[in-house]
Write a protein that holds these residues in place. Structure first.
Motif, mmCIF file in Angstrom:
data_model
loop_
_atom_site.group_PDB
_atom_site.id
_atom_site.type_symbol
_atom_site.label_atom_id
_atom_site.label_comp_id
_atom_site.label_asym_id
_atom_site.label_seq_id
_atom_site.Cartn_x
_atom_site.Cartn_y
_atom_site.Cartn_z
ATOM 1 N N HIS A 34 0.828 -1.214 0.000
ATOM 2 C CA HIS A 34 0.000 0.000 0.000
ATOM 3 C C HIS A 34 0.862 1.264 0.000
ATOM 4 O O HIS A 34 1.518 1.578 0.979
ATOM 5 C CB HIS A 34 -0.936 0.026 1.205
ATOM 6 N N HIS B 180 1.044 5.498 -1.804
ATOM 7 C CA HIS B 180 0.464 6.571 -2.619
ATOM 8 C C HIS B 180 1.703 7.301 -3.138
ATOM 9 O O HIS B 180 2.160 8.263 -2.519
ATOM 10 C CB HIS B 180 -0.364 7.557 -1.798
ATOM 11 N N HIS C 29 -9.539 1.877 1.941
ATOM 12 C CA HIS C 29 -9.127 2.217 3.308
ATOM 13 C C HIS C 29 -10.321 1.944 4.212
ATOM 14 O O HIS C 29 -11.414 2.490 3.957
ATOM 15 C CB HIS C 29 -8.785 3.701 3.432
ATOM 16 N N HIS D 98 -5.559 -0.899 6.495
ATOM 17 C CA HIS D 98 -5.534 -0.471 7.909
ATOM 18 C C HIS D 98 -6.256 -1.467 8.823
ATOM 19 O O HIS D 98 -5.609 -2.134 9.615
ATOM 20 C CB HIS D 98 -6.071 0.955 8.114
ATOM 21 N N ASP E 132 2.026 2.931 3.314
ATOM 22 C CA ASP E 132 1.193 4.102 3.093
ATOM 23 C C ASP E 132 2.098 5.194 2.507
ATOM 24 O O ASP E 132 3.207 4.901 2.064
ATOM 25 C CB ASP E 132 0.501 4.566 4.375
HETATM 26 ZN ZN LIG Z 1 -3.501 5.014 2.142
#
Ligand SMILES: [Zn+2]
Length: 370
Positions: A67, A69, A206, A261, A312
């Motif tokens: 995961h 971004h 998420h 998460h 993340d």
């Molecule tokens: Zn994220």
């Protein structure tokens, strides 16, 4: 006669990519190649002259960052309450651009991962990943649209883009990411999930990240109510359910669904996740920076949920090295579980086979956690 020196590499956990991660395991290495794997005792008997070298906490195949971004790689790191995070990302929105994604991908490659899952917000970043990524993975197109009045129009737009991108899939495949249960309207979530399931598109959402999310879904109250009003003309009708139950009723869960998460879940929700075949990506360092708490790893493990790890974004994590996620949990969770999440769990979440460390594997593919 020329003999190559044999070394036995050992660590607290050794995982070859098949079977179960081993305690007291080892790899036999000659020159630049793996020549055997098994328990340390067994390999000592096979190679009595070999030198035993301790390689720290774990040895394993290339890990997976499940995961990221990448387009937030130029954002400053946020540390503070969860409800301030989306405003932080929006406040620095001009930094969310192709250059950030390029920087992020470089960092990801340098970290030595074998595959990745990225959340993509902009078309030019999608083009870039489809064309340039040297790593296999899934680029999940992110949908953020809380207003139910926009659902139909948004769905048509997303579907047209996804259909065009899918024709160009190669090393990187396309997925869909409805951002979160509070930021995509119920009719749109339902449409996207149905579309993804019928088209064989992977989904990444998420979910159950913060107490604020739970409060907003259950009662409509809390700090997310203010954030929601910034992005929607239609007032929010709280479904009165916790996040995973809510996603279940909208048909989001399934074998191709990855939840990110999963911090605030009860045992019944964990069972729902397990029964649906959904996977869960944990991002412990981001959870620490956003003060949301810790995911119940033991509970997931007890119910057989496949876990993966992700960093993340750079906006909530200090770097994109997924090994540091495992390190941050070392000593708090069963170490074999962490090594599995770092490797096999990640590959399974992405629908990819796990690379194996076996006779003939070059040592460049042997990764360690020190
Ligand atoms: Zn994220």
């Amino acid at each position: 006669m020329f003999w190559l020196k044999t070394e036995l590499w050992t660590a607290e956990v050794v995982y070859t990519g098949f079977g179960t991660p081993m305690l007291h395991g080892a790899l036999a290495v000659q020159g630049g190649t793996v020549v055997g794997q098994g328990s340390l005792e067994e390999l000592k008997a096979r190679f009595p002259q070999a030198e035993v070298i301790h390689k720290g906490k774990a040895l394993f195949p290339p890990p997976v960052n499940a995961h990221t971004h990448l387009d937030l790689s130029l954002h400053p790191l946020y540390q503070g309450p969860f409800s301030g995070f989306i405003p932080h990302v929006v406040a620095h929105r001009e930094k969310r651009e192709l250059r950030a994604a390029q920087r992020g991908l470089e960092e990801l490659v340098q970290s030595g991962v074998g595959a990745f899952a990225d959340i993509v917000f902009q078309d030019e970043v999608m083009e870039f990943l489809l064309q340039e990524s040297p790593l296999p993975g899934i680029a999940f197109y992110e949908v953020f649209a809380p207003d139910p009045q926009d659902a139909e129009e948004m769905f048509q737009k997303v579907r047209a883009k996804v259909e065009a991108w899918r024709k160009r899939e190669g090393r990187v495949r396309i997925g869909l990411s409805p951002h979160a249960p509070y930021s995509v309207s119920p009719p749109l979530l339902q449409k996207l999930a149905h579309y993804a399931h019928t088209q064989g598109l992977p989904l990444m959402v998420h979910a159950a990240e913060s107490r604020e999310e739970v409060a907003f879904l259950r009662t409509g109250e809390g700090p997310l109510a203010g954030v929601y009003r910034r992005f929607s003309r239609t007032p929010w009708k709280a479904p009165g359910l916790t996040p995973v139950r809510y996603l279940q009723t909208l048909g989001v869960l399934g074998p191709d669904t990855v939840l990110v998460h999963g911090v605030h879940v009860d045992e019944e929700e964990v069972r729902m996740v397990a029964d649906s075949g959904s996977k869960v990506v944990l991002c412990p360092r981001s959870n620490g920076n956003l003060q949301v708490g810790e995911a119940p790893l033991g509970l997931y493990a007890r119910h057989g949920v496949e876990l993966a790890l992700g960093t993340d974004s750079r906006a909530s994590s200090p770097d994109l090295d997924v090994k540091n996620e495992a390190l941050s949990l070392w000593g708090k969770a069963e170490p074999r579980l962490l090594v599995r999440a770092l490797t096999r769990g990640g590959y399974r979440a992405l629908g990819l086979p796990t690379p194996r460390l076996t006779r003939g594997t070059p040592i460049s593919l042997v990764h360690s956690l020190l």
